[in-house]
Design a protein around this motif. Sequence first.
Motif, PDB file in Angstrom:
ATOM      1  N   ARG A  37     -27.779  39.139 -54.302  1.00  0.00           N
ATOM      2  CA  ARG A  37     -28.191  38.418 -53.089  1.00  0.00           C
ATOM      3  C   ARG A  37     -28.794  37.062 -53.469  1.00  0.00           C
ATOM      4  O   ARG A  37     -28.593  36.069 -52.784  1.00  0.00           O
ATOM      5  CB  ARG A  37     -29.217  39.234 -52.296  1.00  0.00           C
ATOM      6  N   LYS A  40     -29.502  32.206 -47.324  1.00  0.00           N
ATOM      7  CA  LYS A  40     -29.977  33.589 -47.273  1.00  0.00           C
ATOM      8  C   LYS A  40     -29.578  34.215 -45.940  1.00  0.00           C
ATOM      9  O   LYS A  40     -29.049  35.328 -45.879  1.00  0.00           O
ATOM     10  CB  LYS A  40     -31.488  33.634 -47.448  1.00  0.00           C
ATOM     11  N   LEU A  41     -29.828  33.464 -44.864  1.00  0.00           N
ATOM     12  CA  LEU A  41     -29.465  33.966 -43.540  1.00  0.00           C
ATOM     13  C   LEU A  41     -27.953  34.096 -43.417  1.00  0.00           C
ATOM     14  O   LEU A  41     -27.438  35.089 -42.904  1.00  0.00           O
ATOM     15  CB  LEU A  41     -29.996  33.023 -42.454  1.00  0.00           C
ATOM     16  N   ALA A 100     -26.652  37.180 -45.509  1.00  0.00           N
ATOM     17  CA  ALA A 100     -27.380  38.453 -45.439  1.00  0.00           C
ATOM     18  C   ALA A 100     -26.444  39.640 -45.223  1.00  0.00           C
ATOM     19  O   ALA A 100     -26.685  40.736 -45.730  1.00  0.00           O
ATOM     20  CB  ALA A 100     -28.421  38.387 -44.329  1.00  0.00           C
ATOM     21  N   GLU A 101     -25.363  39.421 -44.492  1.00  0.00           N
ATOM     22  CA  GLU A 101     -24.450  40.518 -44.174  1.00  0.00           C
ATOM     23  C   GLU A 101     -23.243  40.567 -45.115  1.00  0.00           C
ATOM     24  O   GLU A 101     -22.372  41.407 -44.944  1.00  0.00           O
ATOM     25  CB  GLU A 101     -23.942  40.372 -42.726  1.00  0.00           C
TER      26      GLU A 101
END
Lengths: 267, 405
Positions: free
Chosen positions: A72, A194-195, A198-199
């Motif tokens: 991530r 990051k946003l 995220a998925e």
Amino acid sequence: MRIAVCIKQVPGTSKVEVDPETGVLKRDGVDSKLNPYDLYGLETALQMKQAVPGSTVTAITMGPPQSEEIIREAFMMGADEGVILSDRRFAGSDVLATSWTLAQGLQVSGPFDLIVCGKQTTDGDTAQVGAEVAEFLHVPHLCNVLKIEKLNEKSMIAELDLPQHVQKVRINLPCLVAVEKGIYEPRLPSFRRKLATAERKIRWLKLDDLPDNNEKHYGLNGSPTQVARIFPPESTQIQVTWNQPESEIATRVFELLKERKFLQQAR
Amino acid sequence: MAEIIIHSDKISDPEAAMKLCPFAAIVQENGKLEITAACKMCRLCIKKGPPGAFEMVENIEEEINTADWQGIAVYVEHEEGAVHPVTLELLGKAKELAKKAPQPIYCLFIGKDIKEKAAELLPYGADEIFIYDDPAFEHFRIEPYAAAFADFVEKRHPAIILVGGTTVGRSLAPRIAARFRTGLTADCTSLEIQKDGGLAQIRPAFGGNIMAHIMTPRRRPQFATVRYKIFSMPEPEAKPKGKIIPCKVKAEFLKSAIEVLEIMPKQQVKGIEDAEVIIAAGRGIKKQEDLEMLQELATLLNGELASTRSLIESGWVDPRRQIGLSGRTVKPKLLITCGISGAIQFVAGMKGSEIIMSINTDPEAPIFKTAHYCLIGDLYKIVPELISKIKAAGSAAKFIQNPGA
């Protein structure tokens, strides 16, 4: 072109101690982080992506499920894809078994034109996995890369740190490079990315997903080296006082420098 | 496969069992204890857990016949033909090992126009020096060097291979270890041999806080890299008995995807942070000219001159050479402080040094709380005397100027 970068999750602290009585590792929690040297590998991969438009960067790691955190983190820096090799049967891997597993994972998720590794990890500290991965993938490698320029889909020019010289070479792709700390300034992870990521799905690979299914080539079984035991190092924190005529002190210092090889002699 | 099996019936306290693992690999799922991929096979749960609760089940691949592998080989590290001194140190160690478990000592020398250089190595104890001499080996390139190395291993079957832990050695050795699917232990600090020829490889792990004793029980060769200046250099023999054996690999193996464009000298401008040896000056230095004496000592030890803040403020020393909180933090192998009292700001920048020697006339100087060697005396007497001793020894033998890692 497709670029891969090998990364690893390492303990957050190097302050690991052995209980001298029991020989047991003393660890406070399992605080962990991305191997600091891999930040330079990641940055190099991202720089190469920018140099050749249309390229992608795949971050790959082997480790426990918690390794997802560093994949991530790689996404937050700009990596496009993530691969995690995670299986109980990889436990106890030494350099050979680790390299074999990574090479298998790179084959499944590849082929890649360029594979980037950091110089070493802060926990294993061997700086050997990159070269072994390259051997298993039958591609040439360069270690201690200080600088990369003129990358295109066929080749690139690199400078390597040799003991006494810097060697400037042209190398054809595909190849693997292990880069030095400081080759580029690693970028900070971005909150926006990051946003956005995220998925994003990560590819998880188990032993059965790899081309080589022979369990004897993985984990402790596939590791030719075995740790016979671990023990605390002898303490070097001695303190001696030499209070005597200066010429005697000078002689003792000279003898000590000689013994500790600070006066190494040539042939 | 090797795995650890949990016999839950022998565990009365699952919470305590989970805490046995330093890597948190023992977890409880649906009321049942399981081991996750975080397991490092350290086997502490077997050692420390309730008797019989954790069991290791192994299923190991066929072993190779270790008796077919004999001899200790040393890879000759060189750059453009200049042999790196770590090679001689490894030869010295090979001789020691061969004394305990008798077997031949080999050298593997790959390069261009190296016959004479190989002859110079003979006094250091090799029984046979195998040379791969070809224009293709003029510069270090991984594929041709690896091909020659692999050819040597296939033909000679050495039981042990020692390689210098330099940037070249650490690039080449893993390549060959992987090709033979054998173990490689990096940066060993101690090597011992068993009667059966097994090599005990000792190296620091986890940043040096722990030492690991590593064996390669069922594969050969046993590969180890060792850094420069870990072992001692042997004395040359007056009448070397070894011989030189020329070897060749097929031209098709000499191809490379790498083309060497340029060999550039390394920038020698080193910061004090990178220096292995530092001579640090403090207020005990009476005038600026006296720093020349410390600079001379630093040069003789292939080190750098540094100072405390006070000498920077006097303008005697370049500010980039200041050690301390407001300067640089250093961790050299050897730090000699000269006339430094040891203010806490200075100590903060140097206390990680491996060996700290401090010269001060005042036995109560705070620096002696940090120093490993407290030399109570006048630096104006000790330093010149030390310099003359080093020079006297140096006139008998040439000192190596920074052979690098």
